[in-house]
Design a protein around this motif. Sequence first.
Motif, PDB file in Angstrom:
ATOM      1  N   TYR A 185       2.257  31.838   5.744  1.00  0.00           N
ATOM      2  CA  TYR A 185       1.298  32.376   4.776  1.00  0.00           C
ATOM      3  C   TYR A 185      -0.106  32.319   5.361  1.00  0.00           C
ATOM      4  N   ASP A 186      -0.878  33.337   5.061  1.00  0.00           N
ATOM      5  CA  ASP A 186      -2.312  33.303   5.350  1.00  0.00           C
ATOM      6  C   ASP A 186      -2.973  32.616   4.159  1.00  0.00           C
ATOM      7  N   VAL A 187      -3.510  31.418   4.365  1.00  0.00           N
ATOM      8  CA  VAL A 187      -4.040  30.639   3.233  1.00  0.00           C
ATOM      9  C   VAL A 187      -5.550  30.435   3.338  1.00  0.00           C
ATOM     10  N   MET A 188      -6.201  31.243   4.175  1.00  0.00           N
ATOM     11  CA  MET A 188      -7.618  30.997   4.404  1.00  0.00           C
ATOM     12  C   MET A 188      -8.421  31.034   3.105  1.00  0.00           C
ATOM     13  N   ASP A 189      -8.114  31.991   2.259  1.00  0.00           N
ATOM     14  CA  ASP A 189      -8.915  32.157   1.043  1.00  0.00           C
ATOM     15  C   ASP A 189      -8.720  31.034   0.030  1.00  0.00           C
ATOM     16  N   LEU A 190      -7.718  30.206   0.241  1.00  0.00           N
ATOM     17  CA  LEU A 190      -7.449  29.142  -0.736  1.00  0.00           C
ATOM     18  C   LEU A 190      -8.144  27.837  -0.364  1.00  0.00           C
ATOM     19  N   LEU A 191      -8.624  27.737   0.863  1.00  0.00           N
ATOM     20  CA  LEU A 191      -9.188  26.471   1.353  1.00  0.00           C
ATOM     21  C   LEU A 191     -10.707  26.474   1.279  1.00  0.00           C
ATOM     22  N   VAL A 192     -11.283  25.291   1.190  1.00  0.00           N
ATOM     23  CA  VAL A 192     -12.748  25.162   1.148  1.00  0.00           C
ATOM     24  C   VAL A 192     -13.190  24.064   2.107  1.00  0.00           C
ATOM     25  N   GLU A 193     -14.417  24.121   2.504  1.00  0.00           N
ATOM     26  CA  GLU A 193     -14.989  23.008   3.270  1.00  0.00           C
ATOM     27  C   GLU A 193     -15.033  21.799   2.343  1.00  0.00           C
ATOM     28  N   GLY A 194     -14.643  20.655   2.854  1.00  0.00           N
ATOM     29  CA  GLY A 194     -14.638  19.454   2.017  1.00  0.00           C
ATOM     30  C   GLY A 194     -13.218  19.102   1.597  1.00  0.00           C
ATOM     31  N   SER A 195     -13.065  18.630   0.380  1.00  0.00           N
ATOM     32  CA  SER A 195     -11.779  18.108  -0.071  1.00  0.00           C
ATOM     33  C   SER A 195     -10.855  19.220  -0.568  1.00  0.00           C
ATOM     34  N   ASN A 196      -9.593  19.149  -0.153  1.00  0.00           N
ATOM     35  CA  ASN A 196      -8.576  20.133  -0.560  1.00  0.00           C
ATOM     36  C   ASN A 196      -7.294  19.383  -0.908  1.00  0.00           C
ATOM     37  N   ALA A 228       6.421  21.202   5.654  1.00  0.00           N
ATOM     38  CA  ALA A 228       5.280  22.118   5.528  1.00  0.00           C
ATOM     39  C   ALA A 228       4.195  21.728   6.515  1.00  0.00           C
ATOM     40  N   GLN A 229       3.545  22.708   7.079  1.00  0.00           N
ATOM     41  CA  GLN A 229       2.485  22.454   8.053  1.00  0.00           C
ATOM     42  C   GLN A 229       1.354  23.455   7.853  1.00  0.00           C
ATOM     43  N   LEU A 230       0.194  22.908   7.658  1.00  0.00           N
ATOM     44  CA  LEU A 230      -1.018  23.728   7.481  1.00  0.00           C
ATOM     45  C   LEU A 230      -1.809  23.667   8.767  1.00  0.00           C
ATOM     46  N   GLU A 231      -2.178  24.808   9.290  1.00  0.00           N
ATOM     47  CA  GLU A 231      -2.977  24.837  10.513  1.00  0.00           C
ATOM     48  C   GLU A 231      -4.280  25.568  10.211  1.00  0.00           C
ATOM     49  N   VAL A 232      -5.358  24.852  10.350  1.00  0.00           N
ATOM     50  CA  VAL A 232      -6.654  25.395   9.937  1.00  0.00           C
ATOM     51  C   VAL A 232      -7.591  25.430  11.133  1.00  0.00           C
ATOM     52  N   SER A 234     -11.433  26.160  12.387  1.00  0.00           N
ATOM     53  CA  SER A 234     -12.815  26.288  11.906  1.00  0.00           C
ATOM     54  C   SER A 234     -13.740  25.922  13.055  1.00  0.00           C
ATOM     55  N   ALA A 235     -15.022  25.947  12.769  1.00  0.00           N
ATOM     56  CA  ALA A 235     -15.992  25.575  13.794  1.00  0.00           C
ATOM     57  C   ALA A 235     -15.727  24.156  14.291  1.00  0.00           C
ATOM     58  N   ALA A 236     -15.052  23.369  13.479  1.00  0.00           N
ATOM     59  CA  ALA A 236     -14.755  21.981  13.853  1.00  0.00           C
ATOM     60  C   ALA A 236     -13.496  21.865  14.715  1.00  0.00           C
ATOM     61  N   GLY A 237     -12.882  23.007  15.027  1.00  0.00           N
ATOM     62  CA  GLY A 237     -11.668  22.955  15.834  1.00  0.00           C
ATOM     63  C   GLY A 237     -10.434  23.194  14.985  1.00  0.00           C
ATOM     64  N   ARG A 238      -9.253  22.888  15.551  1.00  0.00           N
ATOM     65  CA  ARG A 238      -8.027  23.110  14.792  1.00  0.00           C
ATOM     66  C   ARG A 238      -7.581  21.798  14.131  1.00  0.00           C
ATOM     67  N   GLN A 239      -7.299  21.902  12.860  1.00  0.00           N
ATOM     68  CA  GLN A 239      -6.842  20.734  12.105  1.00  0.00           C
ATOM     69  C   GLN A 239      -5.442  21.040  11.584  1.00  0.00           C
ATOM     70  N   THR A 240      -4.526  20.120  11.772  1.00  0.00           N
ATOM     71  CA  THR A 240      -3.155  20.340  11.305  1.00  0.00           C
ATOM     72  C   THR A 240      -2.804  19.290  10.263  1.00  0.00           C
ATOM     73  N   ILE A 241      -2.332  19.745   9.127  1.00  0.00           N
ATOM     74  CA  ILE A 241      -1.918  18.827   8.063  1.00  0.00           C
ATOM     75  C   ILE A 241      -0.438  19.066   7.821  1.00  0.00           C
ATOM     76  N   GLY A 242       0.378  18.147   8.208  1.00  0.00           N
ATOM     77  CA  GLY A 242       1.823  18.318   8.075  1.00  0.00           C
ATOM     78  C   GLY A 242       2.412  17.314   7.109  1.00  0.00           C
ATOM     79  N   THR A 243       3.526  17.674   6.526  1.00  0.00           N
ATOM     80  CA  THR A 243       4.207  16.725   5.648  1.00  0.00           C
ATOM     81  C   THR A 243       4.571  15.476   6.450  1.00  0.00           C
ATOM     82  N   ASP A 244       4.312  14.310   5.847  1.00  0.00           N
ATOM     83  CA  ASP A 244       4.676  13.031   6.461  1.00  0.00           C
ATOM     84  C   ASP A 244       4.622  11.954   5.385  1.00  0.00           C
TER      85      ASP A 244
END
Length: 914
Positions: A185-196, A228-232, A234-244
Amino acid sequence: MTAPTRLRAEHLPAALGLTVTTPRLGWTPPAGTSSQTAYRITASNGWDTGRQESAACSGIPYTGPALDSRSRFEWRVRTWNSGEDGTETPTGWSQPMTVELGLLHATDWTAQWIGADEPEIPAAGERPGYAFTKTFTLDAAPHKARAYATAHGIYELFINGRRVGDQQLTPGSTSYNTTLQVQAYDVMDLLVEGSNTVRAVLTDGWYRGTFGYARDAGMYGTRTALLAQLEVESAAGRQTIGTDGSWLVSATEITSADLMAGERVDFRMHDGGSTLSAGTAPGARPAVVRPGGFTALTGPLAPPTRVTRELAPVSITRLPNGHQVVDFGQNIHGWVRLSQLGAPGGTVTLEYGEALGPDGDVTRDHLRPHNFRAPGAFLDAGQVDTVTASGAPGGVFEPRHTTHGFQYVSVQGLATGLQPADISACLVRTDLERIGTFSCSDARLNKLHDIVEWSFLDNSCEVPTDCPQREKAGWTGDWQLFIPTAAYLFDVTGFSRKWLRDVRADQWENGVIANISPSPGPAATSAEFMAFTNGSAGWGDAIVIVPWEAYLATGDASILAENWDAMQRWLGFVRTTAETQRHAARAAQAPLPAAHEQYLWDTGFNFGEWMEPGGPEPDLFAARTADNGIVATAYYRHTTDLMARIARVLGFAGEAAALAELSANVRNAWETEYLDAAGQVTRASQANCVRALAFDLVSPERRATVTAQLAGLIRDAGTHLGTGFLSTPYLLPVLADNGELDLAYELLMQDSEPSWLAMVDRGATTVWELWNGIDARGTARQSLNHYSKGAVVSFLHRYTAGLRQAHDSAGWERLVIEPRPGASITSATTSHQGPRGLIEVAWTISAGTAPEAAAFEGAPDDGVLTLTAMIPAGTTAEVLLPGRAAAVVGPGHHTFLAAPGGDSSQPELMRSTL
Ligand code: RAM
C-alpha cells in the motif's frame, strides 16, 4: 492524437507489489487503425526498447534494468500503425502505467510474525478479533511510504485511525501452505511528522475459521498471526516499523468473526483504536512473536477484492413478531452496512438469507448442509451477525470479517423502524473489469442474462466459488463449465491464473486434481466424501479446460505453459486408471477385456452428469462404485483432444501427435462401447447425447442419428431440457450446430419447469443450483446462487448475437460473425473488449417496408437483417449471413444487409469505414 490505451502488467491494470522480475506488458491498440507494425516502450528507469518491428501488443517481457525489491518504473508505449490506405502513421505516447515491485526476499523483512497469546482458544465460529497496535515517531514528514502486510487470518490495517486502502478480506484466499499474498500500500498520505499509530485487526478467516460444506475449522493452522512492515522515507532517511514483540495486542469490538457463521460486534468494547490517532488501548499486552515463514509470500496475480457496488432496499416489512425484513431485490454476496443500531447496550441480530418462509421471515433451512458427523442431522446455515450499540453517535455496523449470500436480511431486536437510508447491501468481490455485454429485443432473455451475470458477480470473491453461502468453495467443475461465459463478460485472466496456482499446489502426488481449490488437502477435512470424491471426470479436467479457455480469451500461451506439467500429471492419473482398471460389472461379463477397453475410464468415483432434473438425490457413496464410464471416457477424449491442441500451441510436436492418437483411440472406444448397432447412444439421456456431439465422440456419419435421438429425448420430455451440471452449457450449441436451431430456441424460450425462463418467471435474481430451486409451491431448495446453468448465455453471445472466435484463433484475432436469429427475436447486440480492442456486433430485422428494406434490392417479405460490426486493429472477421456466401472484413465499421432466410449469393456490404 490517438494512442494505445489500457496498459497492463501481468494482465493487471494496477501493479503495486508485484513479485515478478520480468513482468509482461500489454496494451490495446488505438481504434481506427488497421494494424500495428511497430512499437516503442520507454520507461522512467531508462529502459527504451527503441522501435521494434512487431504486431505484438501483449506478453511483451520487460527487458530494462534488472528489477529487485521495491523497484519502480513508469512506462509508456507508442505504436506505428498502418492506416486504411496502407501508409504508416505513428501514434502519440500512451498515458503512463506504474509498475512497482514488492518485497522479493525473506531478508527484506525485518518484521516478525506476531499473534495474540490465547490461553484458551474459543470454539471455531466464536473467536474474537484482536487488535495489534504500535505507536512510533517520524522525525520528518515522509516523501514516500509503503506498507506491506499479510496474515494467517484476515487483517485490516489502520494508520492514525484511517483505514489503509480499500481492499477487503486481505490477504485473500489462496492455498496458504504454499502461497500467501502480501498487499503493498502507498500510505504516505496517512502519516505525519511526529507521533503515528498503526493498528491491525485480525480475525480467523479462511486460515483457521470454519469453511466449506463440512464446516471444518483450523484447516491451515490453529493460531492466527500478522506480518506487517512500514517503510517510510523522509529527509531523515529510511525508517522501518515492523511487527515485533513491541506491538501491543488488545481485544476489539469484534467478539467473534467467522466466514460461515457470521460476525458479532459489541461497540461498547470499542477501544477507539481505529479512530484515535494515538494512544494504547486499555488492557493491552505485548504481542507474541511467532515462528513464521517467508517462503510462501508473494505479490498479486489477480485484482484485489473490494466493495464494488451498494444496493438500497426495495422494501422493508415489519412482521408481527417485530422482525423487520429488508428485501434488496437482488441476491448478492457480501454484507450490509447498517447505521441504525438501536438503544445502547441492546443487541440487534441480522439473519441473512436468499428466501422467505411462509411466515414472511428469512429462511435458511435450504442452505443447511448435512452433518456428516451425525448422519441424518444438519448443520446450521450460519450467516447471522449481531451488533450491540454503545450509544456513541455515528456508529455504523459493517461486518468486514465475514461474508454472506443474501437477498433478504431479517433485522431482529430493533425497536426503531428501519428507514431505507439506514441499511444497504454491499457487493464484495474480486474487482474484475467488465469487458462484455449483450442485449436483445426479448425482455425475458435480457433478464436471464442479468441473473447469470449476478451469479458470477456473487461467486467471484477471491476465487470462482460454487455458491456464496452454503460452501463458498472453489469447486473445479463449476469453473471449467462457466469460464467460457465469464471470460466473455469479465477479464478473468489474473483471477484464473491465481486460482490455477492453487489448483496446481493442491494436486495430489498421483496426479489427482483436488475437487476444491484452495484447499488444505483431504487430511484436513472431516467428511469422508471430501477425500474419496476427488479425481472425478468433469471436475479434475478443469486443469486442462480452464487454462485453455484463459488462453483463448487472451492469446497468452504462457498460461498453458504454466499448467502443462499439472495437465500431464492429471492425464497420467486418468490414463493409468483407464489402462489398469476395469469396472467390476464389465469384468463379471467377460473375464478378458476387449481391445478397446484400455481406453475406457469406468472406475473410481465420478460425480457423473450431476443434478439432472427429476433425478434422485445424489448418492456420493453409491457413485463410488457406479459405472460412470460413459461420462468419464467422454472427458478422457475431450481432455486428450485439448491437450493435443495445447501441445501444438506450445510447440511440442511429438507430444501433440501422441496425444491426438490417444484421443482418437479413446473416441473410437467410446463409440464402440456406448453406441448400439443402430448408432444410438446406449445409455440414452440428453446429457450423453450432448456430450457425444460436443466432444466429437461419434463418427461424422453417425452424428445425424445421435442428433435425432437427442431431439427425440427432448420432445419426449415435452420439449424440456434434461441436462444437469456438465452438459447444459453445450446443449443449445450442439443443437444449433447440428441442424436443430429451432429446437434450441424452443428450449431457450421454454418457460415451464425445468427451464431457464421458469427461473426468470419465478423471480430468480441469480441462477439456481437445481432447476427447481424454487419449486412450484414457492419453496426454496438448495442454493439459489450457482452459476453453472447460466453458461447458456454464451449461446446468446455466440449464436443469437453471433460473435465468436474462429476455431483456431486465440486472443480474438480472427472472428466469425454469424447471427443465428430465432424465437421471434428482432434485434440483438453484443460487445467484447478483446486484447486488440472493442468488438461490437449488432443486428436488427426490420419489416419489408422499413427504409433499410426498401434500399435492399429484392427485399423479401420476412424483412431485412441489418448487421453492423466494429472490428478492432489487427483483426479479421468472417461474416456469415443467412443464405449468403462468406465475406471477410478487416478493422473498421461495417454494415451489411441480408434477408433472414435469403438466398442471394453475396452479403450486401453497405458501408465500411475504418
Ligand atoms: C456441490 C457444490 C458444487 C458441485 C459439487 C459437486 O456441493 O455446490 O457446485 O461442483 O457439489
